[in-house]
Design an enzyme around this catalytic site. Structure first.
Site, mmCIF file in Angstrom:
data_model
loop_
_atom_site.group_PDB
_atom_site.id
_atom_site.type_symbol
_atom_site.label_atom_id
_atom_site.label_comp_id
_atom_site.label_asym_id
_atom_site.label_seq_id
_atom_site.Cartn_x
_atom_site.Cartn_y
_atom_site.Cartn_z
ATOM 1 N N SER A 1 74.167 -23.814 33.191
ATOM 2 C CA SER A 1 72.986 -23.164 33.768
ATOM 3 C C SER A 1 72.751 -23.661 35.185
ATOM 4 C CB SER A 1 71.737 -23.443 32.929
ATOM 5 O OG SER A 1 70.586 -22.874 33.540
ATOM 6 N N CYS B 1 54.119 1.676 12.082
ATOM 7 C CA CYS B 1 52.933 2.185 12.787
ATOM 8 C C CYS B 1 53.264 3.198 13.883
ATOM 9 C CB CYS B 1 52.136 1.018 13.371
ATOM 10 S SG CYS B 1 52.875 0.315 14.867
ATOM 11 N N HIS C 1 64.291 -17.819 25.260
ATOM 12 C CA HIS C 1 64.042 -16.434 25.675
ATOM 13 C C HIS C 1 64.254 -15.436 24.536
ATOM 14 C CE1 HIS C 1 65.155 -18.089 29.889
ATOM 15 N NE2 HIS C 1 63.844 -18.163 29.678
#
Length: 291
Positions: A240, A202, A140
């Site tokens: 997890s 930018c 991730h």
């Protein structure tokens, strides 16, 4: 420099000490593995003082009604970005100072011993990198990197902190609590005057190099991880519950390949009904017992 101090257990769910029988079972599992594929989640970092989302009683969802920012909201709403970055700015000094715990160090050592074939972490905290792991994919992304949504230019999060400070020399906010991904809780009126820098090249929107909720992991990265899994002979899930599909898909692939799967997690997971081994212990307490 890696801290070896006592673990911070404020965000770790209550659990019993490792059972000697379970230690033996995990030892056998690891000993039988020649090319171990490891997937870690937030539960491996709670002992470093970083809260997770779902743990019973101590996770973010159990303690508050706050939810992480959604990808679409961040992209379309300037005020959502302002709120996100203000919180992240306040939380960054503490979040970036967290250090690996014993579990991270054990996995690094297994890699050095050529026991661990590949490590995939769902965490964005850079603790595996700080520990020295190299054969690794950050599924991730990582909060320590920032990129421009328009031109792709990258910048270190620590460097961006200096830009925030320059743009907001007199801005101050008192934080209320800490969230899993490095931000803190602030009142809306606190963030109203916070200035957010644009891309230096930018003028585009800057975003952490992480997969926000509602976004997807790139197909290129998914394919790469599937290749590493195909080279492996067993899978260990550490810390997890595997509730998020982006990680769960690899457990499904491992089951399809008939690889033995061990799960080390306090509390239930999506893998419990097909894992070869399920252990309810702290990662930092059990993994160092494995030779």
């Amino acid at each position: 420099s890696v801290s070896r101090a006592s673990p911070n257990l404020a965000f770790v769910p209550a659990c019993l000490p490792p059972d000697p029988v379970e230690v033996e079972e995990l030892q056998r599992f690891v000993s039988n593995s020649k090319r171990l594929f490891v997937m870690t989640g937030a539960g491996i970092s709670t002992e470093s003082g970083i809260p997770d989302y779902r743990s019973e009683g101590v996770g973010l969802y159990a303690r508050t009604d706050r939810r992480p920012i959604q990808h679409a909201e961040f992209v379309r709403s300037a005020s959502a970005r302002q709120r996100y970055w203000a919180r992240n700015f306040v939380g960054w000094p503490q979040f970036s100072s967290h250090q690996p715990n014993k579990a991270h160090l054990v996995l690094r050592d297994w890699e050095k011993l050529c026991k661990l074939h590949w490590l995939v972490t769902q965490n964005v905290d850079a603790l595996h990198t700080k520990a020295g792991s190299q054969r690794m994919t950050e599924l991730h992304g990582c909060t320590h990197r920032v990129f421009c949504l328009a031109c792709g230019d990258q910048i270190l999060r620590s460097e961006l902190q200096e830009h925030f400070e320059a743009l907001n020399p007199t801005w101050k906010a008192e934080a209320f609590g800490v969230a899993p991904d490095g931000d803190v809780f602030l009142m809306d009126e606190q963030v109203r005057n916070f200035q957010v820098p644009a891309c230096r090249k930018c003028g585009g929107i800057l975003k952490p190099d992480v997969t926000f909720f509602g976004d997807t992991v790139s197909q290129e990265k998914v394919s790469f991880v599937h290749q590493r899994l195909a080279e492996s002979d067993s899978m260990l899930v550490a810390g997890s519950s595997m509730q998020v599909y982006s990680g769960y898909r690899f457990a499904l692939a491992a089951r399809e390949k008939k690889l033995p799967i061990a799960v080390l997690n306090i509390g239930p997971t999506r893998l419990d009904h097909f894992a070869s081994l399920k252990l309810n212990s702290r990662c930092g307490e059990l993994l160092p017992l494995i030779v």
